[in-house]
Design an enzyme around this catalytic site. Structure first.
Site, PDB file in Angstrom:
ATOM      1  N   ARG A   1       4.583 -25.113  -7.356  1.00 32.42           N
ATOM      2  CA  ARG A   1       5.814 -25.164  -7.002  1.00 32.42           C
ATOM      3  C   ARG A   1       6.466 -23.766  -6.965  1.00 32.42           C
ATOM      4  NH1 ARG A   1       7.554 -29.970 -11.644  1.00 32.42           N
ATOM      5  NH2 ARG A   1       6.963 -31.764 -10.238  1.00 32.42           N
TER       6      ARG A   1
ATOM      7  N   PRO B   1       3.994 -42.983  -2.744  1.00 34.57           N
ATOM      8  CA  PRO B   1       3.064 -43.313  -1.670  1.00 34.57           C
ATOM      9  C   PRO B   1       3.720 -43.462  -0.365  1.00 34.57           C
ATOM     10  CG  PRO B   1       3.386 -45.043  -3.154  1.00 34.57           C
ATOM     11  CD  PRO B   1       4.072 -44.146  -3.884  1.00 34.57           C
ATOM     12  N   THR B   2       4.968 -43.826  -0.403  1.00 38.06           N
ATOM     13  CA  THR B   2       5.926 -43.847   1.052  1.00 38.06           C
ATOM     14  C   THR B   2       6.028 -42.814   1.807  1.00 38.06           C
ATOM     15  OG1 THR B   2       6.900 -45.991  -0.005  1.00 38.06           O
ATOM     16  CG2 THR B   2       7.762 -44.929   2.109  1.00 38.06           C
TER      17      THR B   2
ATOM     18  N   GLU C   1       0.930  -1.135  -0.148  1.00 35.62           N
ATOM     19  CA  GLU C   1      -0.095  -0.087  -0.026  1.00 35.62           C
ATOM     20  C   GLU C   1       0.652   1.433  -0.060  1.00 35.62           C
ATOM     21  OE1 GLU C   1      -0.806  -1.938   4.013  1.00 35.62           O
ATOM     22  OE2 GLU C   1       0.232  -2.399   2.185  1.00 35.62           O
TER      23      GLU C   1
ATOM     24  N   GLU D   1       6.244 -33.951  -2.940  1.00 36.98           N
ATOM     25  CA  GLU D   1       5.609 -34.663  -4.014  1.00 36.98           C
ATOM     26  C   GLU D   1       6.289 -36.228  -4.206  1.00 36.98           C
ATOM     27  OE1 GLU D   1       5.220 -33.113  -7.947  1.00 36.98           O
ATOM     28  OE2 GLU D   1       5.742 -31.090  -7.361  1.00 36.98           O
TER      29      GLU D   1
END
Length: 378
Positions: A193, A298-299, A58, A295
């Protein structure tokens, strides 16, 4: 103070919102803020905050407007501050600027100062409208809000799976990225990202994909920071990522891992033979990582979820079923206190994009804008 938004309020706040995102680099640990000064329907000043120690949005916009600020309206995505930090407080400057109306997206999320800036401006006789484009303005500062001003890193988990919960087919080719989702999802991942200081994957993803982990797919509209995130990996022994040719990566490992040429190797405590994720996050923040995007497979995702480390989980779901392939490992049930709330469900081309937050986004929006979620505002 009013919460009735005109078409002009929405239009010019949208411009302030985009201005806040058009940056060379991420402003973390400060929240991104955009502002525009409008007189007689014309933008006469524009500003974006660019990080600690730099002028606030501002103030930049009012300085550019100069005398044209008198009788004008100031649109700012975040409440003007009323406390001294590395720069002087903004609220007194706004109050003395000659504007006749202030339109604010969301209040300052710090409970110690929330509303204080508005009180200063209101005392000067300036009309205030709160909550214009409140959802979008809260999204801008959400990592800051969810971590109480980055008392710890904000952890964003992104997963891409099929309808039956598979991350990749059983015959996934090694060394080349495999995409379950379409171009629209890739575009959104690129944007996410660019707002992240680092993108973390596990050793399995490095071996399978040799990922770039950059924001090359980020869209031009809305804009996003131009700076790329740091690629990062976690591998206890560092033996599984030796052929990942990425200079400048952050490599989180155990206590006895070897050097990795070209990488910044960060030794962490171990727990049950693996890198302790609590220690990883603390050391990541010491390396300047305020927003960490996770990212990979699955582990790592399951470990982050089981440890209660994830602040926001974005799930991309592709409209297919593989029946076989990489799926979720078994993980402990999360305690009720760590449950997620559904913030958003959208389409990304043919894919679904679900956003889940540990901190209730809708309730926080009401707290910081005073507006009802049923307003239906974009």
């Amino acid at each position: 103070m009013t919460m009735a938004f005109s078409v002009s309020d929405t239009r010019f706040m949208s411009i302030a919102h985009k201005t806040a995102q058009d940056l060379a680099d991420r402003p973390w640990p400060n929240p991104p803020v955009g502002a525009v000064v409008v007189r007689d329907g014309e933008i006469v000043g524009r500003g974006a905050h660019r990080g600690p120690g730099t002028r606030h949005a501002e103030i930049i916009a009012l300085d550019e407007a100069g005398e044209r600020a008198r009788g004008a309206t100031l649109y700012v995505t975040l409440e003007p501050c009323n406390h001294q930090g590395r720069t002087p407080a903004c609220a007194p400057v706004v109050a003395d600027s000659g504007i006749v109306k202030l339109v604010v997206g969301v209040r300052d999320p710090n409970p110690a100062v929330s509303g204080g800036g508005l009180d200063v401006v209101r005392a000067a006789g300036i009309d205030i409208t709160l909550g214009a484009l409140g959802r979008g303005c809260l999204e801008l500062v959400w990592p800051f809000v969810a971590t109480d001003g980055f008392t710890r890193p904000f952890v964003l988990l992104k997963t891409a799976t099929t309808l039956d919960g598979r991350f990749a087919p059983a015959n996934d080719p090694q060394g080349e990225p495999f995409y379950l989702t379409g171009d629209e999802a890739l575009t959104e991942v690129g944007r996410l990202r660019r707002w992240s200081d680092a993108v973390l994957v596990g050793s399995g993803t490095v071996r399978a994909d040799h990922p770039r982990l950059d924001g090359r797919h980020a869209p031009d509209d809305p804009p996003s920071p131009k700076a790329e995130p740091r690629p990062a990996c976690v591998d206890t022994s560092l033996t599984q990522v030796l052929d990942w040719n990425r200079d400048g990566i952050l490599a989180f490992c155990g206590q006895h891992a070897p050097d990795l040429p070209g990488a910044e190797v960060v030794s962490c405590r171990e727990r049950d033979g693996r890198v302790d994720l609590d220690d990883l996050l603390a050391r990541a923040q010491a390396c300047g990582v305020n927003v960490l995007m996770v990212e990979g497979g699955p582990t790592l995702a399951a470990s982050m979820l089981a440890g209660g480390h994830v602040d926001r989980w974005i799930q991309f779901v592709a409209p297919m079923a593989l029946g076989d392939g990489a799926g979720w490992p078994e993980v402990p049930v999360l305690p009720a206190s760590r449950d997620f709330t559904l913030t958003r469900a959208l389409r990304a081309g043919a894919d679904a994009c679900l956003t889940w937050d540990r901190l209730d986004f809708a309730a926080t929006r009401v707290r910081l804008t005073g507006e009802n979620e049923q307003r239906g505002e974009a």
